[in-house]
Design an enzyme around this catalytic site. Structure first.
Site, PDB file in Angstrom:
ATOM      1  N   THR A 185       0.860  -1.186   0.000  1.00 29.61           N
ATOM      2  CA  THR A 185       0.000   0.000   0.000  1.00 29.61           C
ATOM      3  C   THR A 185       0.893   1.233   0.000  1.00 29.61           C
ATOM      4  OG1 THR A 185       0.045   0.086   2.398  1.00 29.61           O
ATOM      5  CG2 THR A 185      -1.779  -1.130   1.389  1.00 29.61           C
ATOM      6  N   GLU A 330      -5.718  -2.958  -1.654  1.00 25.36           N
ATOM      7  CA  GLU A 330      -6.199  -4.041  -0.793  1.00 25.36           C
ATOM      8  C   GLU A 330      -7.284  -4.878  -1.451  1.00 25.36           C
ATOM      9  OE1 GLU A 330      -5.438  -1.057   0.196  1.00 25.36           O
ATOM     10  OE2 GLU A 330      -4.842  -0.965   2.312  1.00 25.36           O
ATOM     11  N   LYS A 439     -14.875  18.621   8.916  1.00 20.44           N
ATOM     12  CA  LYS A 439     -16.040  18.673   9.804  1.00 20.44           C
ATOM     13  C   LYS A 439     -16.256  20.123  10.203  1.00 20.44           C
ATOM     14  CE  LYS A 439     -17.102  14.261  11.644  1.00 20.44           C
ATOM     15  NZ  LYS A 439     -16.968  13.245  12.662  1.00 20.44           N
ATOM     16  N   TRP A 444     -20.388  17.280   7.730  1.00 22.31           N
ATOM     17  CA  TRP A 444     -19.266  16.952   6.849  1.00 22.31           C
ATOM     18  C   TRP A 444     -19.337  17.714   5.535  1.00 22.31           C
ATOM     19  CZ3 TRP A 444     -18.616  10.861   7.190  1.00 22.31           C
ATOM     20  CH2 TRP A 444     -18.198  10.549   8.488  1.00 22.31           C
TER      21      TRP A 444
HETATM   22  P1  AMP Z   1      -4.531   2.748  -4.006  1.00 27.56           P
HETATM   23  O1  AMP Z   1      -4.465   1.618  -3.073  1.00 27.56           O
HETATM   24  O2  AMP Z   1      -3.257   3.507  -4.125  1.00 27.56           O
HETATM   25  O3  AMP Z   1      -5.075   2.363  -5.333  1.00 27.56           O
HETATM   26  O4  AMP Z   1      -5.562   3.789  -3.385  1.00 27.56           O
HETATM   27  C1  AMP Z   1      -6.882   3.450  -3.104  1.00 27.56           C
HETATM   28  C2  AMP Z   1      -7.661   4.673  -2.748  1.00 27.56           C
HETATM   29  O5  AMP Z   1      -7.698   5.581  -3.858  1.00 27.56           O
HETATM   30  C3  AMP Z   1      -9.107   4.437  -2.435  1.00 27.56           C
HETATM   31  O6  AMP Z   1      -9.302   3.951  -1.128  1.00 27.56           O
HETATM   32  C4  AMP Z   1      -9.698   5.819  -2.660  1.00 27.56           C
HETATM   33  O7  AMP Z   1      -9.457   6.680  -1.570  1.00 27.56           O
HETATM   34  C5  AMP Z   1      -8.905   6.325  -3.837  1.00 27.56           C
HETATM   35  N1  AMP Z   1      -9.630   6.088  -5.085  1.00 27.56           N
HETATM   36  C6  AMP Z   1      -9.479   5.105  -5.975  1.00 27.56           C
HETATM   37  N2  AMP Z   1     -10.329   5.255  -7.011  1.00 27.56           N
HETATM   38  C7  AMP Z   1     -11.055   6.367  -6.757  1.00 27.56           C
HETATM   39  C8  AMP Z   1     -12.115   7.044  -7.427  1.00 27.56           C
HETATM   40  N3  AMP Z   1     -12.579   6.642  -8.602  1.00 27.56           N
HETATM   41  N4  AMP Z   1     -12.618   8.135  -6.829  1.00 27.56           N
HETATM   42  C9  AMP Z   1     -12.163   8.578  -5.641  1.00 27.56           C
HETATM   43  N5  AMP Z   1     -11.165   7.990  -4.979  1.00 27.56           N
HETATM   44  C10 AMP Z   1     -10.617   6.896  -5.517  1.00 27.56           C
END
Ligand code: AMP
Length: 546
Positions: A185, A330, A439, A444
């Protein structure tokens, strides 16, 4: 009583066997790191991936061993993935955009034994090699003619490494729950944590994204995953494109607008996928040059929220349908996609954009809920914000070596760290990462919604919203913008652009202008760095509109 069907484990390397058998002549085209465009086929990729497995075995690698890859999307990286998984070893994609210390941390934590690297990253690895205690051999993804002088221990050019193998290798067979791949991650707090995909989860996920309601893949497609293999499995495309016999185009190291356009055009690509930042560069290039996208039908956009103005530009100006998708490392990684359900099929124009702007609904194999902080499920009314939680065969149940402890709730759901609403038709809309939400007066405010609106302003290239301390309301939104080159927007002009589009109390209290907004290794806005940068910032007025 058990079913009486055959036990045929869902193994990743069966995908490349299938592609070679049914679509052997379909091309895999790459922009090579050395420069020229390289062309091969699924037949060749499969044959050479068996030689990779042999070379690894000769080096003492076997079931369960981790093999690092620090590489762009190319045919060699693809061959390596299938060779590694066919031996029962585990590909560990390392994101080269991480800080060198983080790269060292994750390679050591994963205990990678071999590192396959593109030429691009040889200098980084030479600096780190002393700290990478578990790596026994470095394989440089190139041929003898381009092999650099290097201090990397036991280094060999990939083409020489596989040249000594004849390809006469029988894939190993094992349980489909065996680990196939790893990806860490890119968490902004604490150390990165290892996610371990299984063969089964990769295969099921690839079948899932193939479906018409998700990415809708077919053998007639020409697919370019711009999203890197090191970013959450290139959203499955390195598996799902061969699984469907699609022609595959790998963009290598160049992701600027001009380079991406060149491949879209010359290879007649009809489906592609990447994060919004990549598409911003492409759209900018198109605007500057007046070029169009005659071959492209569909583009998948995810990784960060896709602004409404981007969906509109692709669809209205260029005739390219946008599939907005959401997912995470994840997961395998796709968790939702904004296809249009029958309930919304009649919508057009702005009403259709309202739906496409959401992150879409969960496909089969993903179960979703939103809850309050106590874990109580919240209604799917499209208004109530809650913590987004997921479960399914493509969702992590724990991190590598148990880091982070227990990560599932009592019902087996994983907390994504996102805050979202879900509408009565199942369409989910991310409003924020839970740690970024503002907040204000106990309510929110969605920073993502404000950011997406802001980039619809003609003079704004990029925008971020953070909460800043306020004596009465706890926090109020500050809008931080990067103006488009050559433009000089004023704060009051930008704020009047918001009027009528948001609730009055969502209106940012101020606008700050910057040259650049910091990004994470996967292209997301680094809110933590921005909050730090603006920690001494004071709002112009102590009170705000009510
Ligand atoms: P990663 O593990 O680097 O792919 O990051 C995952 C996170 O990216 C998610 O939990 C979201 O917070 C954000 N994310 C992924 N796709 C989107 C989307 N289409 N719109 C908003 N946030 C996104």
């Amino acid at each position: 009583m058990l079913g009486l069907m055959q036990d045929w484990p869902l193994l990743c390397h069966r995908i490349i066997d299938y592609a070679a058998e049914q679509y052997g002549a379909r091309e895999v085209v790459s922009r090579s790191i050395e420069g020229p465009i390289h062309r091969t086929t699924y037949t060749e990729v499969q044959a050479r991936s068996r030689r990779v497995a042999q070379a690894l075995e000769r080096d003492g690698i076997g079931l369960g061993d981790r093999v690092g890859t620090l590489a762009w999307n190319t045919w060699r990286h693809l061959e390596a993935w299938y060779g590694i998984t066919g031996l029962g070893a585990i590909y560990h994609t390392v994101n080269p955009r991480l800080f060198p210390e983080q790269i060292a941390y994750i390679v050591n934590h994963a205990e990678d034994r071999v590192m396959l690297t593109d030429l691009t990253f040889v200098p980084i690895l030479e600096k780190l090699a002393g700290d990478l205690k578990t790596i026994e051999r470095y394989v440089i993804l190139t041929d003898a003619a381009h092999m650099p002088e290097t201090s990397l221990p036991n280094a060999i050019a990939y083409e020489d490494w596989i040249a000594d193998s004849d390809g006469d290798f029988a894939w190993r067979s094992f349980d489909e729950n065996t680990a196939a791949g790893m990806c860490y991650t890119s968490g902004t707090t604490g150390n990165p944590k290892g996610v371990v995909y299984s063969h089964r989860s990769n295969v099921l996920h690839s079948m899932m994204v193939t479906a018409p309601n998700v990415l809708d893949l077919a053998s007639t497609d020409t697919i370019m995953p711009v999203v890197p293999m090191f970013h959450a499995n290139s959203w499955s495309l390195a598996f799902s494109a061969p699984m469907n016999g699609a022609k595959l185009v790998m963009p290598g190291a160049k992701m600027d607008g001009a380079s991406i356009f060149e491949l879209l055009d010359s290879e007649r690509i009809n489906f592609t996928a990447a994060v919004p930042t990549v598409w911003l560069m492409l759209l900018h290039h198109l605007e500057e040059t007046g070029k169009t996208l005659p071959h492209l039908d569909r583009v998948a956009i995810g990784g960060s929220a896709c602004p409404r103005s981007m969906i509109d530009a692709f669809q209205t100006k260029y005739g390219v349908e946008v599939v907005h998708a959401w997912g995470m490392t994840e997961m395998n990684p796709i968790g939702s996609a904004a296809g249009i359900k029958p309930a919304y099929a009649h919508l057009e124009g702005s009403d259709k954009l309202d739906i496409q702007e959401t992150q879409g609904y969960a496909p089969f194999t993903v179960e979703m809920k939103i809850t309050d902080d106590e874990g109580t499920p919240l209604p799917w009314d499209g208004k109530t914000f809650g913590r987004l939680k997921v479960r399914g065969p493509g969702v992590s149940r724990t991190y590598f070596k148990g880091e982070g402890g227990e990560i599932l709730d009592d019902h087996g759901y994983f907390d994504t760290g996102d805050v979202a609403t879900i509408d009565p038709n199942g369409y989910m809309k991310i409003t924020d990462r839970s740690k970024d939400v503002i907040k204000s007066g106990g309510e929110w405010i969605s920073t993502i919604e404000l950011e997406n609106l802001a980039v619809g302003h003609p003079d704004i290239a990029e925008a971020a919203v953070i909460g800043v301390a306020h004596p009465k309301w706890d926090e109020r939104p500050l809008l931080i913008v990067v103006p488009k080159p050559g433009s000089d927007p004023r704060a009051d002009d930008i704020l009047s652009f918001f009027e009528g589009k948001i609730a009055k109390w969502w209106m940012p209290d101020d606008v700050a202008f910057v040259d650049e907004i910091p990004h994470t290794a996967t292209g997301k806005i680094q809110k933590m760095a921005l909050r730090d940068q603006f920690k001494d910032y004071r709002l112009p007025a102590a009170d705000v509109a009510e």
